[in-house]
Design an enzyme around this catalytic site. Structure first.
Site, short mmCIF file in Angstrom:
data_model
loop_
_atom_site.label_atom_id
_atom_site.label_comp_id
_atom_site.label_asym_id
_atom_site.label_seq_id
_atom_site.Cartn_x
_atom_site.Cartn_y
_atom_site.Cartn_z
N THR A 225 0.85 -1.21 0.00
CA THR A 225 0.00 0.00 0.00
C THR A 225 0.88 1.25 0.00
OG1 THR A 225 -1.74 -1.13 1.19
CG2 THR A 225 -1.61 1.24 1.54
N ARG A 253 -14.44 -6.98 -0.24
CA ARG A 253 -13.86 -6.60 1.06
C ARG A 253 -13.24 -5.20 0.96
NH1 ARG A 253 -8.42 -4.94 2.57
NH2 ARG A 253 -8.06 -5.54 4.71
N VAL A 254 -13.46 -4.39 1.97
CA VAL A 254 -12.86 -3.05 2.03
C VAL A 254 -12.00 -2.98 3.29
CG1 VAL A 254 -13.33 -0.58 2.24
CG2 VAL A 254 -14.77 -1.99 0.76
N GLY A 255 -10.80 -2.44 3.16
CA GLY A 255 -9.89 -2.35 4.30
C GLY A 255 -9.91 -0.98 4.96
N ASP A 256 -8.83 -0.67 5.65
CA ASP A 256 -8.74 0.59 6.41
C ASP A 256 -8.37 1.79 5.55
OD1 ASP A 256 -6.20 -0.75 6.05
OD2 ASP A 256 -5.34 0.87 7.24
N THR A 276 -0.42 1.52 6.93
CA THR A 276 -0.34 0.33 6.08
C THR A 276 -0.23 -0.91 6.95
OG1 THR A 276 0.99 -0.89 4.48
CG2 THR A 276 2.16 0.74 5.81
N1 ASP Z 1 -4.06 -1.73 4.86
C1 ASP Z 1 -4.32 -2.33 3.59
C2 ASP Z 1 -5.63 -3.07 3.67
O1 ASP Z 1 -5.89 -3.73 4.67
C3 ASP Z 1 -3.26 -3.28 3.13
C4 ASP Z 1 -1.85 -2.81 3.31
O2 ASP Z 1 -1.58 -1.76 3.84
O3 ASP Z 1 -0.94 -3.57 2.92
O4 ASP Z 1 -6.37 -3.04 2.73
#
Ligand code: ASP
Length: 360
Positions: A225, A253-256, A276
């Site tokens: 990321t 799916r949605v992340g942070d 990240t």
């Molecule tokens: N934080 C990101 C997510 O969970 C992935 C990442 O930072 O590598 O979508």
């Protein structure tokens, strides 16, 4: 006669001084003023800090060629953003430009280098926040926009909303002139192979778990990321994050990263943060906002707030990842509990610095 001569001489001297003195005084005054202005300029801090993902990044896992490629791309992104800030541009512009460069590179898990979901497509999330107004824009589950961070900015600037998702977000972008690309634009062989490896790992984890009668763990996946936090000469902070998410994530799916307060936060009162790592942990802890809150309510220094959240809360909950941040005084934090994190910064008082591994 002699007396007359003397009088004329002293008159000439007086006259000369009455012309020279004001000029000298003006020159001295100008020099003092310019000096003061320059002091003020150098005293007003500005700069930016970026990340290209946190994870199991160690020297023995990267070839010298790849290491050089990461070094060069991170430096290019930092210099491009810094040039905007140095020229008096906004932190907001610096964040978008810097992230665009990393999104266009296949090295990072964002834009062109995005990882694959379990259905074999690339789905991306991004967000951007303006620390001056607290306005924010975010997009999630994007499949056909080359630079998701620019779409997030468009949501902030041209809609009354904070977050748009999927087809609705893409249609909004198209209405505002953002070109759509085929999902195949995001295909890279490296990420495809990574999906195959992760599926195989997950299958064996599932099998072992069902034999033991325990819940299956998620296979750890590649990170990458990208994010940027910047402070401009006007004292305005901004932060942005863009990602392909996690390899083999369930589609939808949605992340942070697009969640304001979780993966991204900026507030002129304190700092700008981009995170990240494992989004499911960052979301439940509101990592980026927690760092701001500790500074805002408890008067903590950025370094302490970041350490408490990453090495304290995140680690306690079992999450892995890191953050980059710059505060309103130009202090930088790059804090992570993983083996490494692609990262770097440049400020008006510190030269460009790029790092990848643990303590450097
Ligand atoms: N934080 C990101 C997510 O969970 C992935 C990442 O930072 O590598 O979508």
């Amino acid at each position: 006669m002699r007396k007359t001569c003397l009088n004329i001489d002293s008159l000439r001297t007086t006259l000369r001084w009455s012309i020279v003195f004001p000029i000298l005084a003006a020159v001295v005054l100008f020099a003092v003023k310019t000096g003061r202005a320059q002091d003020a300029e150098t005293a007003r801090p500005f700069g930016l800090v970026i990340h290209g993902g946190a994870g199991s990044i160690s020297k023995d896992r990267i070839t010298p060629e790849r290491e050089a490629a990461y070094q060069a791309k991170l430096q290019e992104a930092i210099e491009a953003g810094y040039a905007i800030l140095e020229g008096g541009g906004s932190s907001f512009d610096a964040v978008e430009t810097t992230i665009n460069i990393m999104e266009d590179s296949p090295l990072f898990n964002a834009g062109k280098g995005a990882v694959f979901s379990n259905d074999g497509t690339n789905e991306m999330d991004a967000s951007i926040m303006d620390g001056r107004t607290l306005n924010a824009g975010a997009v999630a589950s994007i499949k056909h926009i080359k630079n998701p961070i620019s779409l997030a900015r468009l949501v902030l600037e041209n809609s009354p909303h904070v977050m748009l998702v999927g087809a609705g977000a893409e249609e909004f972008g198209a209405e505002h002139g953002i070109e759509k690309v085929s999902n195949y634009y995001f295909f890279t062989d490296r990420r495809w192979k990574s999906l195959q490896r992760t599926i195989a790992k997950q299958d064996s984890l599932n099998k072992a778990a069902s034999e033991a009668g325990t819940p299956a763990k998620a296979a750890s996946t590649e990170k990458g990321t990208v994010g940027c936090a910047a402070l401009d000469k006007q004292g305005n902070l901004a932060a942005g994050t863009s990602t392909g998410g996690l390899t083999n994530k369930r589609w939808g799916r949605v992340g942070d990263s697009p969640i304001i307060g979780a993966g991204t936060y900026a507030n002129n009162a304190t700092c700008a943060v981009s995170g990240t790592g494992q989004g499911e942990y960052f979301m439940r802890l509101l990592v980026a906002h927690d760092i701001h809150a500790r500074m805002f309510y408890q008067n903590k220094a950025l370094a302490d707030a970041a350490k408490e959240v990453i090495h304290g809360e995140l680690t306690k909950l079992g999450g892995a990842g890191g953050i980059i941040s710059i505060d309103k005084n130009g202090n930088i934090a790059m804090t992570f509990n993983t083996a490494g994190m692609f990262r770097g910064y440049r400020t008006n008082s510190q030269p460009v610095t790029v790092q990848m591994y643990g303590e450097e």
